[in-house]
Design an enzyme around this catalytic site. Structure first.
Site, mmCIF file in Angstrom:
data_model
loop_
_atom_site.group_PDB
_atom_site.id
_atom_site.type_symbol
_atom_site.label_atom_id
_atom_site.label_comp_id
_atom_site.label_asym_id
_atom_site.label_seq_id
_atom_site.Cartn_x
_atom_site.Cartn_y
_atom_site.Cartn_z
ATOM 1 N N TYR A 32 0.839 -1.074 -0.046
ATOM 2 C CA TYR A 32 -0.071 -0.097 0.046
ATOM 3 C C TYR A 32 0.655 1.327 -0.021
ATOM 4 C CZ TYR A 32 -4.473 2.494 0.667
ATOM 5 O OH TYR A 32 -5.559 3.166 0.551
ATOM 6 N N ARG A 72 -9.542 11.418 -6.563
ATOM 7 C CA ARG A 72 -8.725 12.091 -5.644
ATOM 8 C C ARG A 72 -7.767 11.262 -5.005
ATOM 9 N NH1 ARG A 72 -9.539 13.882 0.297
ATOM 10 N NH2 ARG A 72 -8.712 11.885 0.259
ATOM 11 N N LYS A 124 -5.858 -1.877 -0.929
ATOM 12 C CA LYS A 124 -6.553 -1.611 0.309
ATOM 13 C C LYS A 124 -7.191 -3.009 0.661
ATOM 14 C CE LYS A 124 -8.284 1.994 2.623
ATOM 15 N NZ LYS A 124 -8.019 3.511 2.907
ATOM 16 N N GLU A 183 -13.772 5.058 -1.606
ATOM 17 C CA GLU A 183 -12.343 5.222 -1.382
ATOM 18 C C GLU A 183 -11.646 6.215 -2.450
ATOM 19 O OE1 GLU A 183 -10.323 4.000 0.936
ATOM 20 O OE2 GLU A 183 -8.500 4.941 0.291
ATOM 21 N N ASP A 184 -11.046 7.292 -1.963
ATOM 22 C CA ASP A 184 -10.513 8.263 -2.859
ATOM 23 C C ASP A 184 -11.439 9.142 -3.977
ATOM 24 O OD1 ASP A 184 -8.052 8.451 -1.754
ATOM 25 O OD2 ASP A 184 -7.089 6.554 -2.914
ATOM 26 N N ASP A 228 -13.624 5.650 4.205
ATOM 27 C CA ASP A 228 -12.542 5.720 4.932
ATOM 28 C C ASP A 228 -11.695 6.774 5.087
ATOM 29 O OD1 ASP A 228 -10.535 4.136 6.695
ATOM 30 O OD2 ASP A 228 -9.027 4.496 4.997
ATOM 31 N N ASP A 229 -11.618 7.607 3.985
ATOM 32 C CA ASP A 229 -11.016 9.037 4.066
ATOM 33 C C ASP A 229 -11.790 9.799 5.174
ATOM 34 O OD1 ASP A 229 -9.462 8.112 1.860
ATOM 35 O OD2 ASP A 229 -10.998 8.484 0.619
ATOM 36 N N ASN A 258 -0.046 15.107 5.355
ATOM 37 C CA ASN A 258 0.642 14.346 4.577
ATOM 38 C C ASN A 258 1.188 14.901 3.231
ATOM 39 O OD1 ASN A 258 0.788 11.971 6.067
ATOM 40 N ND2 ASN A 258 -1.570 11.540 5.695
HETATM 41 P P1 NAD Z 1 -8.409 20.829 3.235
HETATM 42 O O1 NAD Z 1 -7.902 21.290 2.011
HETATM 43 O O2 NAD Z 1 -9.969 20.329 3.078
HETATM 44 O O3 NAD Z 1 -8.191 21.755 4.369
HETATM 45 C C1 NAD Z 1 -6.912 22.499 4.660
HETATM 46 C C2 NAD Z 1 -7.193 23.437 5.760
HETATM 47 O O4 NAD Z 1 -6.146 23.908 6.051
HETATM 48 C C3 NAD Z 1 -8.234 24.525 5.304
HETATM 49 O O5 NAD Z 1 -9.322 24.840 6.399
HETATM 50 C C4 NAD Z 1 -7.104 25.733 5.147
HETATM 51 O O6 NAD Z 1 -7.827 26.969 5.479
HETATM 52 C C5 NAD Z 1 -6.133 25.367 6.251
HETATM 53 N N1 NAD Z 1 -5.046 26.196 6.036
HETATM 54 C C6 NAD Z 1 -4.301 26.187 5.067
HETATM 55 N N2 NAD Z 1 -3.346 27.155 4.926
HETATM 56 C C7 NAD Z 1 -3.058 27.503 6.426
HETATM 57 C C8 NAD Z 1 -2.367 28.121 7.174
HETATM 58 N N3 NAD Z 1 -1.203 28.732 6.546
HETATM 59 N N4 NAD Z 1 -2.481 28.534 8.405
HETATM 60 C C9 NAD Z 1 -3.639 27.561 8.904
HETATM 61 N N5 NAD Z 1 -4.516 26.897 8.201
HETATM 62 C C10 NAD Z 1 -4.454 26.606 6.859
HETATM 63 O O7 NAD Z 1 -7.877 19.585 3.448
HETATM 64 P P2 NAD Z 1 -8.099 18.347 4.483
HETATM 65 O O8 NAD Z 1 -8.685 17.243 3.441
HETATM 66 O O9 NAD Z 1 -8.661 18.821 5.401
HETATM 67 O O10 NAD Z 1 -6.648 17.516 4.744
HETATM 68 C C11 NAD Z 1 -5.492 18.492 5.412
HETATM 69 C C12 NAD Z 1 -4.210 17.610 5.737
HETATM 70 O O11 NAD Z 1 -4.774 16.229 6.488
HETATM 71 C C13 NAD Z 1 -3.810 16.902 4.485
HETATM 72 O O12 NAD Z 1 -2.517 17.249 4.323
HETATM 73 C C14 NAD Z 1 -3.780 15.368 4.577
HETATM 74 O O13 NAD Z 1 -2.705 14.583 4.149
HETATM 75 C C15 NAD Z 1 -4.047 15.230 5.879
HETATM 76 N N6 NAD Z 1 -4.663 14.316 6.532
HETATM 77 C C16 NAD Z 1 -3.961 13.201 7.079
HETATM 78 C C17 NAD Z 1 -4.622 12.009 7.414
HETATM 79 C C18 NAD Z 1 -4.174 10.773 8.329
HETATM 80 O O14 NAD Z 1 -2.904 11.083 8.837
HETATM 81 N N7 NAD Z 1 -4.525 9.992 8.558
HETATM 82 C C19 NAD Z 1 -5.921 11.693 7.126
HETATM 83 C C20 NAD Z 1 -6.606 12.950 6.284
HETATM 84 C C21 NAD Z 1 -5.948 14.095 6.009
#
Ligand code: NAD
Length: 540
Positions: free
Chosen positions: A93, A146, A164, A235-236, A258-259, A398
């Protein structure tokens, strides 16, 4: 048995034992001469597979080798992956699957899974009936729009449901024969794919929302007709589609995303581990998110529900969650908030500096889901360390380059007091004379467990309460020794045990809510374990 049947056996990955067919089986099945004379144990076969893998020089080559093994001898594939999950998960994965999907059309050896293209509208039922297994209980379906931060991969995204589902089996014990990977090929807007002669998908732009929804509706109805009782995992999908489709189907169909839900549960599991270190409860936390997007609001919603289940009122739970996005703190006077963000806007003056927000709110935990690498800088970590004896620091963005801080930074700037977990993997670090082993909030702690419970109990629905139970189950598997070195998630080497325990917790919810499709016994732990797949050759 006819000669043809014997040769077929060697080409059926589910039945093939290759060199492990016994002498008696070879005689009886007409396999004499079709195999070398040596009869091997699975241990010897594994030794050969390990040696062949070791000879590969890149992870992509190892991915291709493993895919071919899966096509050739499914039992040996799972025995290999389950022999060392911590080593094989990144190959089967993420991150390797990302690289593989980018080149999926080029790497193709033997197609796997079910491709249902939007060109087959009106006959999706018939397409599904072409699947050779009749008892399909678990589908992972993507439209490839996505993909893990890589964008629109179109039909190349098929690697994700395949990978997955391999984890559902290897990490959760879901039998492989009940699982079906599905690519709903709706075309692609990725010009690079469209220009590539080896691209395998439908060569047309993606449809408008109405057409997509109608196609998904036909698919969901066809699944319930052709494979009654089957669970669908989305998924995605593009964020807006993911949220809309989950809302549309979650109360009427056995499905989850899952996301959205798995991600929230893995963050909850990390926090439940963290509060064991800080000797407090979830409901005593004040949590400040950096980022207020899909991930932040999804996690926050599950955290609120988990606090409510601890006896906190919904208003009090909400009051414990704060968010700060690129325009500053979410407060009730802001006019630019989306409906899904409004519940997290608090009574507070405008604030556009994150450290000032920390000083004012005194959070016990900060969770980074902003996609902004290094946003948890020294000032941020030091402010958290001033406010808390054991500050909870979770940079979850990430990939690694987007992580709000590294493990080393969090530990070093807090004098080793940070309680840390991250979205991206970080190796052990040595700070202030102590070695810390950072935990990674990987969804693999959650979805195989939920899948196993749904499979074993024939659950009719998948609810948020089941995800909270899975998170609690994962947190229960973290030992004192793990916590002592800073590890908030169980080691990946013990993922099957963790999943079976978490699946038992999920099954308890299924039973309590009357959602099971079969009578459920008193001892759910034994029931889950006895339902789990184990990679052993059976007598042929
Ligand atoms: P998204 O685009 O929906 O949200 C991003 C948020 O960050 C927005 O609210 C934006 O206003 C804010 N942001 C951007 N720049 C900023 C700054 N300089 N200061 C403060 N806030 C700021 O994205 P998302 O789907 O919510 O994902 C966000 C992150 O979370 C991604 O990097 C994703 O990889 C990570 N994520 C990790 C996991 C995991 O580890 N299991 C799961 C889901 C998402």
């Amino acid at each position: 048995m006819s000669e043809k049947r014997s040769a077929e056996l060697l080409h059926d990955p589910r039945l093939n034992k290759s060199t492990a067919f016994t002498e008696a089986e070879r005689e009886r099945l007409g396999l004499i001469g079709l195999l070398p004379d040596g009869v091997e144990t699975m241990e010897l076969q594994l030794l050969r597979a390990h040696r062949q893998l070791d000879a590969k020089t890149t992870d992509l080559e190892r991915y291709i080798f493993l895919s071919q093994l899966l096509d050739h001898d499914e039992t040996l594939f799972y025995a290999l992956v389950m022999s060392d999950p911590a080593r094989f998960l990144p190959l089967v994965y993420t991150p390797t699957v990302g690289e593989a999907c980018l080149r999926f059309g080029h790497l193709l050896r033997r197609p796997r899974g079910m491709y249902v293209s939007i060109a087959r509208r009106g006959r999706v039922r018939d397409v599904l009936r072409n699947w050779p297994e009749k008892d399909v209980r678990f589908i992972v379906v993507t439209d490839g729009e996505r993909f893990l931060g890589l964008g629109d991969l179109g039909a190349n995204g098929m690697g994700i449901p395949i990978g997955k589902l391999a984890l559902y089996t290897a990490c959760g014990g879901v039998p492989p024969e009940v699982a079906m990977p599905v690519m709903l090929d709706c075309g692609t807007n990725n010009q690079e794919n469209l220009r590539d002669p080896l691209y395998l998908g439908l060569r047309q732009p993606r449809p408008a929302r109405e057409a997509l929804d109608a196609f998904v509706e036909e698919f969901v109805c066809a699944v319930s007709e052709v494979f009654p009782g089957c669970c669908i995992q989305f998924e995605d999908w593009a964020g807006v589609d993911a949220v809309r489709l989950l809302a549309r189907y979650r109360d009427t169909t056995c499905c989850f995303n899952d996301d959205i839900q798995g991600t929230a549960a893995v963050a909850l599991a990390g926090l439940l581990g963290a509060v064991r270190v800080t000797e407090s409860t979830l409901s005593q936390q004040r949590i400040l998110f950096l980022g207020a997007g899909a991930a932040a609001t999804g996690i926050a919603s599950l955290l609120c529900q988990a606090m409510v289940s601890e006896g906190t009122s919904e208003a009090d739970a909400r009051a414990r969650i704060w968010m700060f996005d690129k325009s500053g703190l979410l407060h009730s006077q802001r006019q630019d908030l989306e409906d899904f963000q409004r519940p997290y806007a608090q009574e507070h003056v405008a604030c556009t500096d994150f450290v000032t927000a920390i000083e004012s709110i005194s959070p016990t935990a900060i969770i980074g889901v902003s996609t902004v690498g290094k946003a948890f800088n020294r000032r941020v970590i030091e402010a958290m360390a001033r406010k808390n004896e054991r500050p909870i620091i979770f940079p979850y963005s990430n990939p690694t380059s987007h992580s709000e801080c590294t493990a080393e930074e969090a530990y070093a700037w807090s004098d080793g007091r940070a309680v840390f977990a991250s979205g991206s993997p970080f190796g052990p670090v040595r700070v202030a004379g102590k070695t810390f082993v950072p935990g990674q909030g990987n969804n693999v702690y959650i979805f195989p467990a939920v899948g196993m419970a749904v499979y074993a109990t024939k659950a009719k629905r998948v609810t948020d309460e089941m995800f909270i139970a899975a998170a609690r189950g994962v947190a229960e598997c973290v030992t004192h020794a793990d916590l002592d070195v800073g590890l908030l998630y169980p080691p990946q080497s013990e993922i099957l045990e963790t999943s079976l325990h978490a699946a038992t917790r999920v099954a308890e919810v299924v039973r309590a809510r009357g959602l099971g499709g079969v009578p459920l016994p008193e001892n759910l732990g034994a029931f889950i374990r006895s339902s789990a797949y184990r990679p052993h050759y059976s007598a042929t």
